[in-house]
Design a protein around this motif. Structure first.
Motif, PDB file in Angstrom:
ATOM      1  N   TYR A 138      -1.308   4.310   4.508  1.00  0.00           N
ATOM      2  CA  TYR A 138      -2.317   3.831   5.455  1.00  0.00           C
ATOM      3  C   TYR A 138      -2.930   5.033   6.146  1.00  0.00           C
ATOM      4  O   TYR A 138      -2.215   5.922   6.615  1.00  0.00           O
ATOM      5  CB  TYR A 138      -1.703   2.903   6.504  1.00  0.00           C
ATOM      6  CG  TYR A 138      -1.173   1.611   5.937  1.00  0.00           C
ATOM      7  CD1 TYR A 138      -2.025   0.542   5.676  1.00  0.00           C
ATOM      8  CD2 TYR A 138       0.183   1.454   5.656  1.00  0.00           C
ATOM      9  CE1 TYR A 138      -1.540  -0.651   5.153  1.00  0.00           C
ATOM     10  CE2 TYR A 138       0.674   0.273   5.132  1.00  0.00           C
ATOM     11  CZ  TYR A 138      -0.190  -0.773   4.879  1.00  0.00           C
ATOM     12  OH  TYR A 138       0.283  -1.954   4.350  1.00  0.00           O
ATOM     13  N   ARG A 163      -4.462   2.340   1.204  1.00  0.00           N
ATOM     14  CA  ARG A 163      -4.694   3.080  -0.026  1.00  0.00           C
ATOM     15  C   ARG A 163      -3.649   2.680  -1.066  1.00  0.00           C
ATOM     16  O   ARG A 163      -2.442   2.834  -0.838  1.00  0.00           O
ATOM     17  CB  ARG A 163      -4.678   4.576   0.257  1.00  0.00           C
ATOM     18  CG  ARG A 163      -5.766   4.959   1.272  1.00  0.00           C
ATOM     19  CD  ARG A 163      -5.922   6.440   1.470  1.00  0.00           C
ATOM     20  NE  ARG A 163      -7.121   6.716   2.268  1.00  0.00           N
ATOM     21  CZ  ARG A 163      -7.579   7.938   2.508  1.00  0.00           C
ATOM     22  NH1 ARG A 163      -6.953   9.002   2.029  1.00  0.00           N
ATOM     23  NH2 ARG A 163      -8.677   8.092   3.236  1.00  0.00           N
ATOM     24  N   THR A 191     -13.513   2.052  -3.555  1.00  0.00           N
ATOM     25  CA  THR A 191     -13.124   2.646  -2.277  1.00  0.00           C
ATOM     26  C   THR A 191     -13.941   2.057  -1.137  1.00  0.00           C
ATOM     27  O   THR A 191     -15.164   2.185  -1.110  1.00  0.00           O
ATOM     28  CB  THR A 191     -13.347   4.172  -2.318  1.00  0.00           C
ATOM     29  OG1 THR A 191     -12.550   4.736  -3.356  1.00  0.00           O
ATOM     30  CG2 THR A 191     -12.978   4.819  -0.987  1.00  0.00           C
ATOM     31  N   GLU A 204      -7.419   2.119   6.588  1.00  0.00           N
ATOM     32  CA  GLU A 204      -7.575   2.051   5.144  1.00  0.00           C
ATOM     33  C   GLU A 204      -6.202   1.840   4.514  1.00  0.00           C
ATOM     34  O   GLU A 204      -5.260   2.597   4.801  1.00  0.00           O
ATOM     35  CB  GLU A 204      -8.180   3.350   4.603  1.00  0.00           C
ATOM     36  CG  GLU A 204      -9.616   3.586   5.019  1.00  0.00           C
ATOM     37  CD  GLU A 204     -10.199   4.850   4.403  1.00  0.00           C
ATOM     38  OE1 GLU A 204      -9.517   5.459   3.537  1.00  0.00           O
ATOM     39  OE2 GLU A 204     -11.322   5.233   4.784  1.00  0.00           O
ATOM     40  N   ASP A 253      -8.214  10.309  -1.047  1.00  0.00           N
ATOM     41  CA  ASP A 253      -9.401   9.683  -0.455  1.00  0.00           C
ATOM     42  C   ASP A 253     -10.203   8.834  -1.435  1.00  0.00           C
ATOM     43  O   ASP A 253     -11.175   8.188  -1.033  1.00  0.00           O
ATOM     44  CB  ASP A 253     -10.337  10.767   0.107  1.00  0.00           C
ATOM     45  CG  ASP A 253      -9.722  11.531   1.265  1.00  0.00           C
ATOM     46  OD1 ASP A 253      -8.806  10.983   1.915  1.00  0.00           O
ATOM     47  OD2 ASP A 253     -10.151  12.664   1.522  1.00  0.00           O
ATOM     48  N   THR A 254      -9.856   8.852  -2.721  1.00  0.00           N
ATOM     49  CA  THR A 254     -10.609   8.100  -3.712  1.00  0.00           C
ATOM     50  C   THR A 254      -9.711   7.112  -4.435  1.00  0.00           C
ATOM     51  O   THR A 254      -8.495   7.118  -4.272  1.00  0.00           O
ATOM     52  CB  THR A 254     -11.265   9.051  -4.731  1.00  0.00           C
ATOM     53  OG1 THR A 254     -10.240   9.841  -5.354  1.00  0.00           O
ATOM     54  CG2 THR A 254     -12.266   9.965  -4.066  1.00  0.00           C
ATOM     55  N   GLY A 288     -13.842   2.026   3.196  1.00  0.00           N
ATOM     56  CA  GLY A 288     -13.127   2.666   4.300  1.00  0.00           C
ATOM     57  C   GLY A 288     -14.037   3.099   5.417  1.00  0.00           C
ATOM     58  O   GLY A 288     -15.125   2.568   5.598  1.00  0.00           O
ATOM     59  N   TYR A 306       0.828  -1.201   0.000  1.00  0.00           N
ATOM     60  CA  TYR A 306       0.000   0.000   0.000  1.00  0.00           C
ATOM     61  C   TYR A 306       0.863   1.252   0.000  1.00  0.00           C
ATOM     62  O   TYR A 306       1.882   1.332   0.713  1.00  0.00           O
ATOM     63  CB  TYR A 306      -0.927   0.002   1.213  1.00  0.00           C
ATOM     64  CG  TYR A 306      -1.952  -1.104   1.160  1.00  0.00           C
ATOM     65  CD1 TYR A 306      -3.096  -0.979   0.375  1.00  0.00           C
ATOM     66  CD2 TYR A 306      -1.758  -2.287   1.872  1.00  0.00           C
ATOM     67  CE1 TYR A 306      -4.026  -1.996   0.310  1.00  0.00           C
ATOM     68  CE2 TYR A 306      -2.694  -3.310   1.821  1.00  0.00           C
ATOM     69  CZ  TYR A 306      -3.819  -3.165   1.029  1.00  0.00           C
ATOM     70  OH  TYR A 306      -4.740  -4.187   0.957  1.00  0.00           O
ATOM     71  N   ILE A 349      -9.062   1.398  -2.558  1.00  0.00           N
ATOM     72  CA  ILE A 349      -8.772   1.430  -1.125  1.00  0.00           C
ATOM     73  C   ILE A 349      -9.385   0.202  -0.463  1.00  0.00           C
ATOM     74  O   ILE A 349     -10.558  -0.109  -0.690  1.00  0.00           O
ATOM     75  CB  ILE A 349      -9.324   2.716  -0.470  1.00  0.00           C
ATOM     76  CG1 ILE A 349      -8.675   3.956  -1.094  1.00  0.00           C
ATOM     77  CG2 ILE A 349      -9.108   2.702   1.040  1.00  0.00           C
ATOM     78  CD1 ILE A 349      -9.221   5.275  -0.567  1.00  0.00           C
TER      79      ILE A 349
END
Length: 410
Positions: A60, A80, A117, A78, A86-87, A119, A57, A90
């Motif tokens: 995190y 990522r 996504t 999460e 944030d998108t 989360g 990832y 994930i």
């Protein structure tokens, strides 16, 4: 390893057997037997369950922590894949600790985004069964938060709510089950569960109920531009389940949408009298403060008063935070968050001896960058804090810090 920096303030401010058993079980879940290696935990101060760039990832983020009936700590986050944003792709991941947060087992994927996504983990332990119940949020990886805020996403692409459970102490979880129809109004756009631990009630007529704090957004009023400028149209709400997470209902809804107090990411704690204290991120409203709070006396179904600014937490910037009621009749309510009003920096802990009416800062963990956090009571002598932090960047690690309770409540 950073040191604790203490602070002082100049201002010293006949139930059925089933319910009784549920309350006793919930208390036992909060305070299990001592860890397997008491000697190890006696000298352990901190650990790092997640380091960005490791385990496949990029980053995190969004920590949440809970303690199982067996005493295991579960640190959710999460994972990522493509970056810190944030998108996109994930996953929700978890690590387990059997020694109070000193060491952590391997990473497990709880909910795979598969390019989408997933989360906002909000875990809670069902006091009747000991099962771990986890709520999370979802949206398609093809849309951004801004598009969802503007109403440009289809219902399938937009934010949805899922529940999962674990019967084996967090080693594995059931597949995510969609509960959006029961937990989201059709006119809500953005949506987030928690993030951070949810609450299992232990007192009163609703003992055994699971309560999850959440938030949502709505479209602007008719005639206003639909630009996705969401600040004026956020509201907090609660979700609750009386059957261990099988079915869910929406509780209170903060629907002022007036631009004064925009209650956003939320956290909750059960106070000693059985009432619920809610504390939320105030997202760029005109009210003079960044934290707002409210109380519920009916298990999260309604609020005693609307969310209002909590002025004794004005040091906290615009960010998610956590609250935790420590065990004991006179134990304080604890709050965690960064302590620089204009920056995500200097993670700190506050304590309230008057059930959330006022808070006093009791320690600062370090001056490093810091953002989201979650609190857990590991045993009678220790509180754990899982939080995002870093030296050069805010999201370099998710660190777990063990804090003696006598530092918080001397």
């Amino acid at each position: 390893m950073t040191s604790l920096i203490p602070h002082t303030s100049p201002h010293k401010r006949r139930r059925p057997l089933l319910v009784a058993a549920a309350a006793a079980a919930a208390l036992a879940a909060l305070l299990p037997a001592a860890p397997a290696s008491a000697a190890a935990t006696a000298s352990c101060t901190s650990s790092v369950p997640y380091t960005s760039g490791e385990g496949g990832y990029d980053t995190y983020r969004i920590p949440a922590v809970t303690k199982t009936r067996a005493g295991t700590l579960l640190a959710f986050a999460e994972g990522r894949v493509g970056g810190a944003g944030d998108t996109g792709s994930i996953d929700v991941v978890v690590k387990r600790s059997r020694d109070g947060g000193c060491t952590w087992g391997p990473l497990s994927v709880v909910a795979s985004g598969g390019g989408d996504t997933r989360g906002n983990p909000a875990p809670v332990i069902d006091p009747r069964t000991g099962r771990i119940v986890l709520l999370t949020s979802y949206n398609s990886g093809e849309v951004t938060e801004a598009q969802i805020m503007r109403g440009e996403a289809t219902p399938e692409q937009s934010r949805r709510v899922f529940v999962q459970t674990s019967r084996d102490d967090g080693r594995s979880f059931s597949a995510p089950r969609d509960i959006t129809a029961a937990t989201k109004h059709t006119d809500w756009r953005w949506y987030a569960t928690g993030p951070g631990h949810a609450v299992a009630l232990t007192k009163g007529p609703h003992a055994g109920r699971l309560v999850v704090p959440a938030n949502h957004s709505v479209a602007p009023p008719a005639g206003s531009p639909d630009t996705g400028a969401e600040a004026k149209y956020y509201g907090a709400h609660s979700l609750y389940s009386g059957d261990g997470g099988r079915t869910w209902k929406i509780g209170f809804v903060d629907a002022s949408y007036d631009g004064v107090t925009n209650s956003n990411e939320s956290t909750a704690a059960e106070l000693p009298d059985g009432s619920l204290y809610f504390n939320a991120r105030e997202h760029n409203g005109t009210a003079p403060g960044n934290r707002v709070d409210a109380l519920s006396s009916d298990g999260g179904e309604t609020l005693q008063r609307p969310y209002t600014v909590q002025p004794t937490l004005n040091e906290v910037p615009v960010v998610q935070a956590s609250v935790l009621q420590l065990a004991g009749k006179r134990a304080p309510l604890v709050f965690s968050g960064p302590s620089v009003p204009t920056a995500r920096q200097s993670m700190a802990v506050w304590a309230s001896k008057d059930h959330g009416a006022t808070f006093t800062k009791v320690l600062t963990l370090s001056q490093d960058k810091a953002a989201y956090s979650d609190l857990v009571q590991t045993d009678r002598r220790t509180v754990g804090l899982l939080y995002e932090t870093g030296v050069s960047g805010t999201y370099e690690t998710i660190t777990f810090r063990r804090i003696p309770t006598d530092v918080i409540a001397p």
